[in-house]
Design an enzyme around this catalytic site. Structure first.
Site, short mmCIF file in Angstrom:
data_model
loop_
_atom_site.label_atom_id
_atom_site.label_comp_id
_atom_site.label_asym_id
_atom_site.label_seq_id
_atom_site.Cartn_x
_atom_site.Cartn_y
_atom_site.Cartn_z
N GLU A 141 11.84 -34.07 34.73
CA GLU A 141 10.52 -34.48 34.25
C GLU A 141 10.40 -34.27 32.74
OE1 GLU A 141 7.74 -33.75 38.21
OE2 GLU A 141 8.08 -32.10 36.82
N GLY A 180 6.34 -28.46 37.54
CA GLY A 180 7.51 -27.96 38.26
C GLY A 180 7.21 -27.46 39.65
N GLY A 221 5.88 -35.62 42.63
CA GLY A 221 4.76 -34.86 43.17
C GLY A 221 3.77 -35.77 43.87
N SER A 222 2.78 -35.14 44.48
CA SER A 222 1.84 -35.90 45.31
C SER A 222 1.01 -36.90 44.51
CB SER A 222 0.91 -34.94 46.06
OG SER A 222 0.17 -34.13 45.14
#
Length: 262
Positions: free
Chosen positions: A111, A103, A34-35
């Site tokens: 994860e 998610g 993710g970012s």
């Protein structure tokens, strides 16, 4: 670099930068997706390059693996690592008990496997991810492609008896085609608005045929590092019951984060 970032990106950066302090030489580290997690990978890459940090990273997605290799982190599989000292990952939502929804990036299965195979899980997030009650962010559920519509119908029917406000599920798309996870599965996003009993919901969903895993992370996160747009950072340790505050100064320079500011 940071002068070009929005306040939310600055918040993600300072959270990631502060969380990098948890990583010590020789550790086996789970690397989230993710970012916000991407900022963390960049921070660790800079430490590997400039400080000689020696770690082995276990990525939670193919794109995290690619980024980790790009910045010089040694990448190994979870089977090679067997057990991890630490996992650092982002979250789409977290509550006061440090329960999470994850998610949004589509990597919830890897994860959760990586996080639960770690001595400690640290979550990094901007302050906007904190909620009083989980559920405003759609809850991802990974399902196998075979009979996914039947699985969706079963989930929606089951939600009638759950303590939630919304009960619709939508198939996550990637353009005109279904989104495909690294394991070749689909994702159903549950639009619940509020989850009254996250522990119960997680257990019930995972008992359904066709469901691989859900995005509720219950009693997995140990510490959350919350970033603010002005450089402030708050650390909450659920086990110690402590709250710490810090502030990171921005340095205007060309570095590993430049492309993330675009």
């Amino acid at each position: 670099m940071t002068g070009e970032l929005s306040p939310i990106d600055k918040a993600k950066f300072v959270a990631a930068k502060r969380a990098a302090d948890f990583v010590e030489d020789g550790m086996r580290v789970g690397l989230g997706t993710g970012s916000t997690a991407a900022w963390l990978v960049r921070c660790l890459g800079e430490m590997v390059r400039d400080e000689g940090l020696k770690i082995r990273g276990v990525p939670t997605s193919t794109r995290t693996a690619e980024l980790a290799r790009d910045v010089g982190i040694e990448v190994i599989s979870l089977d090679e690592a067997r057990w991890l000292d630490l996992t650092i990952d982002g979250a789409d939502e977290f509550d006061g008990d440090l329960n999470l929804i994850k998610g949004g990036g589509g990597a919830l299965l890897q994860e959760k496997i990586v996080a639960t195979a770690s001595d400690q899980m640290v979550v990094i997030a901007d302050v906007g991810k904190e909620v009083e009650t989980l559920g405003n962010f759609p809850l991802p559920v990974e399902v196998i492609p075979f009979g996914w519509q039947t699985t969706q119908a079963l989930i929606e029917e089951t939600l009638i008896s759950m303590d939630v406000l919304g009960r619709s599920a939508t198939l996550r798309m990637n353009g005109d085609t279904p989104f495909i996870t690294d394991e070749g599965n689909h994702i159903l996003d549950l639009h619940l608005n509020r989850i009254g009993n996250a522990r119960q919901l997680a257990l019930v969903i995972n008992q359904m045929p066709g469901v691989v895993e859900n995005g509720l992370f219950i009693d997995i996160c140990d510490t959350v590092v919350i970033g603010f747009g002005d450089g402030r950072v708050e650390l909450r340790d659920i086990n110690q019951g402590t709250v710490e505050h810090d502030r990171l100064d921005f340095v205007e320079s060309d570095n590993l984060f430049t492309d993330l500011a675009d």
